[in-house]
Write a protein that holds these residues in place. Structure first.
Motif, PDB file in Angstrom:
ATOM      1  N   HIS A  15     -16.375 -20.986 -24.615  1.00  0.00           N
ATOM      2  CA  HIS A  15     -17.785 -20.630 -24.433  1.00  0.00           C
ATOM      3  C   HIS A  15     -18.525 -21.581 -23.485  1.00  0.00           C
ATOM      4  CE1 HIS A  15     -17.597 -17.602 -27.602  1.00  0.00           C
ATOM      5  NE2 HIS A  15     -16.828 -18.463 -28.265  1.00  0.00           N
TER       6      HIS A  15
ATOM      7  N   THR B 284     -23.288 -22.271 -27.697  1.00  0.00           N
ATOM      8  CA  THR B 284     -21.861 -22.596 -27.770  1.00  0.00           C
ATOM      9  C   THR B 284     -21.495 -23.086 -29.161  1.00  0.00           C
ATOM     10  OG1 THR B 284     -21.689 -23.082 -25.422  1.00  0.00           O
ATOM     11  CG2 THR B 284     -20.056 -24.119 -26.845  1.00  0.00           C
TER      12      THR B 284
ATOM     13  N   ASP C  44     -23.001 -22.413 -32.028  1.00  0.00           N
ATOM     14  CA  ASP C  44     -23.029 -21.274 -32.954  1.00  0.00           C
ATOM     15  C   ASP C  44     -21.800 -20.388 -32.787  1.00  0.00           C
ATOM     16  OD1 ASP C  44     -25.449 -22.221 -33.901  1.00  0.00           O
ATOM     17  OD2 ASP C  44     -26.664 -20.812 -32.733  1.00  0.00           O
ATOM     18  N   ALA C  45     -21.386 -20.162 -31.546  1.00  0.00           N
ATOM     19  CA  ALA C  45     -20.192 -19.354 -31.288  1.00  0.00           C
ATOM     20  C   ALA C  45     -18.943 -20.058 -31.814  1.00  0.00           C
ATOM     21  CB  ALA C  45     -20.061 -19.073 -29.793  1.00  0.00           C
TER      22      ALA C  45
ATOM     23  N   ASP D 236     -16.454 -18.435 -34.409  1.00  0.00           N
ATOM     24  CA  ASP D 236     -15.071 -18.181 -33.997  1.00  0.00           C
ATOM     25  C   ASP D 236     -14.054 -18.992 -34.789  1.00  0.00           C
ATOM     26  OD1 ASP D 236     -16.187 -16.518 -32.130  1.00  0.00           O
ATOM     27  OD2 ASP D 236     -15.627 -17.738 -30.384  1.00  0.00           O
TER      28      ASP D 236
END
Length: 191
Positions: free
Chosen positions: A20, A30, A32-33, A37
């Motif tokens: 990200h 990024t 949070d992703a 993930d």
């Protein structure tokens, strides 16, 4: 300086964040992703990274330092002059980087005024890791001057490397040699 191993939760978050970073930088998006993930519980992620993505960017840099030290320990440096050992260490530090865009984005992050202190600590840490891996035993003012000088060389090398589009980073290799030559000229002048 002895570095503690990166904890497994931080490793999972970092691995999940890297894809990200190229699109969102080292940003809260990024982070949070990465949490989503990686499957890491958000509370555990926040406990592992109290400053969020900043802690992930720091961990990424430190992962590179650890990989460089491991590569230096495996390298045969016996036939090299000391200046060549330092140049080799700088090259190894660049070779262990698996994501140039993450470094570019990290350079941007740590250039921000409120992040400059963290960036300076990371650069100093890299210089310290190189000197320690090469067996530096100085405990006087030389301990500081060696790390300060190498910090300046390393930071300029990274900035040059980020813009290098030559084949096999030949231009960066030549740049490293010039910087080491400059340092050696200064050392001769001091003596």
């Amino acid at each position: 300086m002895t570095r503690a191993p990166i904890d497994p939760t931080l490793e999972r978050l970092l691995d999940a964040a890297l894809p990200h970073v190229a699109f969102d930088g080292w940003s809260p998006v990024t982070f949070d992703a990465a949490v989503a993930d990686s499957g890491v519980d958000p509370a555990l992620a926040k406990a592992s990274c109290p400053r969020g993505v900043v802690d992930l960017a720091i961990a990424y840099h430190q992962r590179g330092d650890a990989a460089m030290v491991a590569a230096l320990q495996e390298a045969d440096l016996s036939g090299m002059r000391f200046r060549d050992k330092v140049a080799h260490a700088l090259r190894l530090r660049l070779q262990v980087i698996d994501d140039k865009e993450a470094v570019r984005r990290g350079t941007t992050l740590f250039a921000l005024p409120h992040m400059a202190g963290d960036g300076a600590k990371l650069i100093w840490g890299t210089a310290d890791a190189i000197w320690n891996a090469l067996g530096d035993t100085s405990r006087d003012v030389n301990w500081y001057t060696k790390r300060m000088t190498l910090s300046g060389v390393y930071s300029s090398v990274v900035l040059y490397w980020l813009g290098d589009d030559s084949v096999d980073i030949q231009a960066t290799d030549a740049f490293i040699e010039r910087r080491i030559d400059n340092v050696m000229q200064f050392e001769k002048f001091k003596a």
